[in-house]
Design an enzyme around this catalytic site. Structure first.
Site, PDB file in Angstrom:
ATOM      1  N   VAL A  15      75.567 -12.945 102.035  1.00 28.68           N
ATOM      2  CA  VAL A  15      74.400 -12.765 101.168  1.00 28.68           C
ATOM      3  C   VAL A  15      74.520 -13.640  99.926  1.00 28.68           C
ATOM      4  O   VAL A  15      75.587 -13.741  99.324  1.00 28.68           O
ATOM      5  CB  VAL A  15      74.274 -11.279 100.759  1.00 28.68           C
ATOM      6  CG1 VAL A  15      73.150 -11.098  99.745  1.00 28.68           C
ATOM      7  CG2 VAL A  15      74.019 -10.419 101.986  1.00 28.68           C
ATOM      8  N   THR A  93      68.839 -17.641 108.818  1.00 24.08           N
ATOM      9  CA  THR A  93      69.199 -16.314 109.321  1.00 24.08           C
ATOM     10  C   THR A  93      69.711 -15.424 108.201  1.00 24.08           C
ATOM     11  O   THR A  93      70.277 -15.909 107.217  1.00 24.08           O
ATOM     12  CB  THR A  93      70.277 -16.420 110.417  1.00 24.08           C
ATOM     13  OG1 THR A  93      71.459 -17.003 109.861  1.00 24.08           O
ATOM     14  CG2 THR A  93      69.788 -17.271 111.566  1.00 24.08           C
ATOM     15  N   GLY A  95      71.784 -12.995 105.753  1.00 27.16           N
ATOM     16  CA  GLY A  95      73.199 -12.930 105.409  1.00 27.16           C
ATOM     17  C   GLY A  95      73.741 -11.521 105.348  1.00 27.16           C
ATOM     18  O   GLY A  95      74.929 -11.296 105.512  1.00 27.16           O
ATOM     19  N   LYS A 148      77.186 -24.279  95.717  1.00 27.46           N
ATOM     20  CA  LYS A 148      77.357 -23.853  94.322  1.00 27.46           C
ATOM     21  C   LYS A 148      78.657 -24.391  93.719  1.00 27.46           C
ATOM     22  O   LYS A 148      79.275 -23.762  92.864  1.00 27.46           O
ATOM     23  CB  LYS A 148      77.310 -22.321  94.208  1.00 27.46           C
ATOM     24  CG  LYS A 148      76.032 -21.716  94.807  1.00 27.46           C
ATOM     25  CD  LYS A 148      75.949 -20.213  94.595  1.00 27.46           C
ATOM     26  CE  LYS A 148      74.694 -19.650  95.245  1.00 27.46           C
ATOM     27  NZ  LYS A 148      74.523 -18.204  95.044  1.00 27.46           N
ATOM     28  N   GLY A 449      69.932  23.793 129.288  1.00 28.90           N
ATOM     29  CA  GLY A 449      69.659  24.681 128.157  1.00 28.90           C
ATOM     30  C   GLY A 449      70.916  24.842 127.332  1.00 28.90           C
ATOM     31  O   GLY A 449      72.003  24.389 127.711  1.00 28.90           O
ATOM     32  N   LEU A 450      70.777  25.487 126.198  1.00 26.17           N
ATOM     33  CA  LEU A 450      71.910  25.687 125.296  1.00 26.17           C
ATOM     34  C   LEU A 450      72.974  26.577 125.928  1.00 26.17           C
ATOM     35  O   LEU A 450      72.701  27.338 126.870  1.00 26.17           O
ATOM     36  CB  LEU A 450      71.433  26.306 123.980  1.00 26.17           C
ATOM     37  CG  LEU A 450      70.527  25.451 123.101  1.00 26.17           C
ATOM     38  CD1 LEU A 450      69.979  26.288 121.952  1.00 26.17           C
ATOM     39  CD2 LEU A 450      71.265  24.223 122.575  1.00 26.17           C
ATOM     40  N   GLY A 452      74.947  29.723 126.478  1.00 24.12           N
ATOM     41  CA  GLY A 452      74.539  31.107 126.281  1.00 24.12           C
ATOM     42  C   GLY A 452      73.082  31.362 126.550  1.00 24.12           C
ATOM     43  O   GLY A 452      72.591  32.477 126.340  1.00 24.12           O
ATOM     44  N   SER A 453      72.348  30.360 127.036  1.00 24.53           N
ATOM     45  CA  SER A 453      70.916  30.547 127.282  1.00 24.53           C
ATOM     46  C   SER A 453      70.650  31.393 128.525  1.00 24.53           C
ATOM     47  O   SER A 453      69.564  31.950 128.678  1.00 24.53           O
ATOM     48  CB  SER A 453      70.234  29.183 127.440  1.00 24.53           C
ATOM     49  OG  SER A 453      70.778  28.478 128.545  1.00 24.53           O
ATOM     50  N   SER A 523      73.807  19.660 129.602  1.00 23.98           N
ATOM     51  CA  SER A 523      73.197  18.323 129.737  1.00 23.98           C
ATOM     52  C   SER A 523      72.215  18.056 128.601  1.00 23.98           C
ATOM     53  O   SER A 523      70.998  18.040 128.805  1.00 23.98           O
ATOM     54  CB  SER A 523      72.519  18.150 131.094  1.00 23.98           C
ATOM     55  OG  SER A 523      71.735  19.246 131.462  1.00 23.98           O
TER      56      SER A 523
END
Length: 614
Positions: A15, A93, A95, A148, A449-450, A452-453, A523
């Protein structure tokens, strides 16, 4: 005077190294700025400039308002200029590290890179990063511009130290040619004319370096490749294969081969924009009419019989990751080449590249702007060349299948030879025959599902009912599978993706055996459930969403997991510190707050029976 040629190059670096200022100065020195542009630049310099009373040449390139406000380049800006000796297209491009992916875009078509280094700061991490990406994308010629230098009193020792530091970087990257030049883009020192303030430098100016830089005619020298973009059939008497010649050349009467099938024929006609032509070379858009009827379509490639590309469904590639979401091995993406598009997965992340030390690091995923060496597998073979041999046919992008966002850019190294040694074995007894023997329609019933669902409870009750009917079933339960097949996997996002990939493959094989496969897994990610669905024939995958709110699951907490997770004893717990993405189009949604598990199992049994599964 030598023949005018075109050189494509990029400016890159960290930059505020002065890339945009340098390009603005080049445009000024080559008289590419009209009077009205010069007047507008003077006004903009007073409003947005960072150079006091001087003209801020960076504003010629930093066209976005956000860039002017922040003083940085965000997008890739392309500019054309010319000298009597040569024409140029330059890509300015970004920086900033956040926009490394944009830098990769600009480097993908360049022959040369001007790597700017601020004389006050020397070689920085981003200098190394951009040099590495440039080399990865096939750039072997670099001009090291120490900018510079005026702010360091035009000190030769400063210049020599930076050149020495960069020589180490170039050695690691295998750059073929590095030419260093001290300059001041702001004041024009060594841009078009040699600076008296840099009398100790005896080399050419920057414009002279660009004018004499060699251009590798890689596309013209490479073997003939025509990626087929379209099969043209305007009438019964014409069938042509349209595309842009990626490399090499072809003439009417030359033999050609369809890359994927290996079928050979000859070119009878070459049709260009202005009618028939004798030859076609790299970069020309043409339609080839072949002497024989051959099977070929979009995604295939025409080549010479003695110079065929690789055709494989597994290969190794470097990948620059461009998505905010991390790259996850095992997740399915769209892989898009010049004309082909196929589902693909990253089967293995071999290593991540440390762009500062160039070391190879072990990793399980890639984050935004990171680079890694990966093995990929595609659902169908693709035709390609190594990127080092052909930039067009050796490159690809990966697309997120949920968002359609470009997720990564890849450069192919080589095919994995095991891909050529593994073939589908023809089996006489097929899935339909096995299902007929069992008098049932096989399916994969995917409960999600979660924790414990109630997934496992309902799945178990459903299997009991189906078993009582004499149906052939099997349950794949998340906890049970982790005791064996997936015992090596944890609960990170990467491991969860691999967990589902393996289970989906097992479920597919069981369905091919004619079974009703009941899968009960959290899942959590839609992408993996979609991958599982696409593995199965149409109508064989049934997604069942057991929709139970987090609070209800936490209150039930049958395994005591929620209590531990809420105390911080379990990391990556779904619904708490790891996301769960509910299905958007599940075949069935079960509400365990409205009905009992037994009633829901009966509802499922009736649903399956009505559709002929049992």
């Amino acid at each position: 005077m030598a023949e005018t040629t075109l050189l494509r190059f990029i400016t890159c670096g960290s930059v505020d190294d002065g890339k945009s200022t340098l390009i603005g100065r080049l445009l000024h020195e080559t008289r590419q700025i009209f009077e009205d542009q010069a007047d507008a630049l003077a006004r903009d310099s007073r409003k947005h400039g960072t150079t006091g009373d001087d003209v801020d040449y960076a504003l010629l390139v930093d066209g976005l308002e956000a860039e002017r406000e922040q003083g940085i380049t965000i997008d890739v800006a392309y500019r054309f200029f010319a000298t009597p000796a040569r024409k140029f297209i330059v890509a300015d491009t970004p920086g900033h590290e956040q926009y490394t992916r944009n830098m990769a875009t600009g480097a993908s078509t360049a022959d040369l890179a001007i790597v700017l280094v601020d004389a006050r700061k020397g070689v920085l991490t981003q200098t190394r990063r951009h040099s590495f990406i440039a080399s990865l994308l096939g750039i072997r010629h670099v001009i090291l511009a120490v900018n510079k230098i005026d702010l360091m009193g035009f000190d030769q020792a400063v210049f020599d130290d930076i050149v020495s530091d960069y020589a180490e970087v170039a050695g690691h990257l295998g750059l073929e040619r590095v030419e260093a030049i001290p300059l001041s883009a702001r004041y024009g020192d060594n841009i078009a004319e040699r600076s008296a303030r840099l009398s100790w430098y005896g080399g050419p100016t920057l414009i002279e370096l660009l004018e004499r830089a060699p251009t590798a005619n890689r596309a013209g020298a490479a073997p003939f490749r025509l990626p087929i973009q379209y099969v043209s059939r305007p009438n019964l008497d014409f069938r042509g294969f349209a595309g842009t010649v990626a490399s090499g050349e072809i003439a009417a009467g030359d033999p050609v081969t369809v890359a994927k099938s290996g079928v050979s024929t000859r070119v009878s006609r070459i049709v260009g924009p202005d009618g028939d032509q004798e030859r076609a070379t790299a970069g020309q858009a043409v339609t080839l009419v072949l002497a024989d009827e051959v099977e070929a379509s979009r995604g295939n490639m025409l080549c010479r019989p003695t110079e065929r590309p690789e055709v494989a469904d597994q290969f190794a590639a470097h990948i620059v990751w461009m998505d905010e979401q991390p790259m996850l091995p095992g997740r399915s993406y769209w892989l898009r080449t010049e004309t082909d598009q196929v589902p693909a997965t990253i089967t293995e992340l071999k290593h991540r590249q440390d762009v500062n030390s160039f070391a190879h690091e072990a990793a399980k995923s890639l984050e935004l702007n990171e680079i890694g060496l990966c093995n990929l597998s595609t659902q169908a073979p693709v035709a390609f060349d190594a990127y080092a041999d052909n930039r067009v046919t050796g490159a690809f992008i990966l697309i997120d299948r949920m968002t359609n966002a470009t997720a990564g850019a890849g450069m192919i190294l080589h095919p994995l030879r095991r891909a050529a040694n593994v073939h589908w074995q023809a089996i006489t007894v097929d899935a339909e025959a096995r299902a007929a023997l069992k008098h049932q329609k096989p399916a994969v019933l995917w409960f999600t599902g979660l924790s414990g669902s109630g997934k496992s409870t309902i799945a178990n009750l459903l299997e009991k009912k189906l078993h009582a009917q004499g149906r052939h079933t099997f349950i794949l339960d998340g906890d049970n599978v982790r005791h064996g097949l997936n015992r090596d996997l944890g609960f990170t996002e990467v491991d969860r993706v691999e967990n589902i990939r393996r289970v989906a493959e097992v479920a597919r094989l069981m369905a091919e055996a004619g079974l009703l496969v009941i899968v009960s897994f959290i899942s959590p990610f839609r992408a993996e459930r979609r991958m599982a669905r696409e593995l199965m024939p149409e109508g064989q995958f049934v997604e069942i969403f057991v929709d139970t709110p987090f609070d209800v699951c936490a209150e039930r907490d049958p395994k005591g997991l929620y209590a531990k997770a809420l105390r911080g004893e379990i990391a990556n717990f779904t619904g708490l510190d790891s996301p769960y993405e509910p299905p958007e189009h599940a075949e069935l949604r079960l509400d365990t707050q409205e009905d009992s598990a037994d009633a829901l199992a009966e509802r499922l049994e009736a649903w399956l029976s009505a559709r002929g599964y049992c």
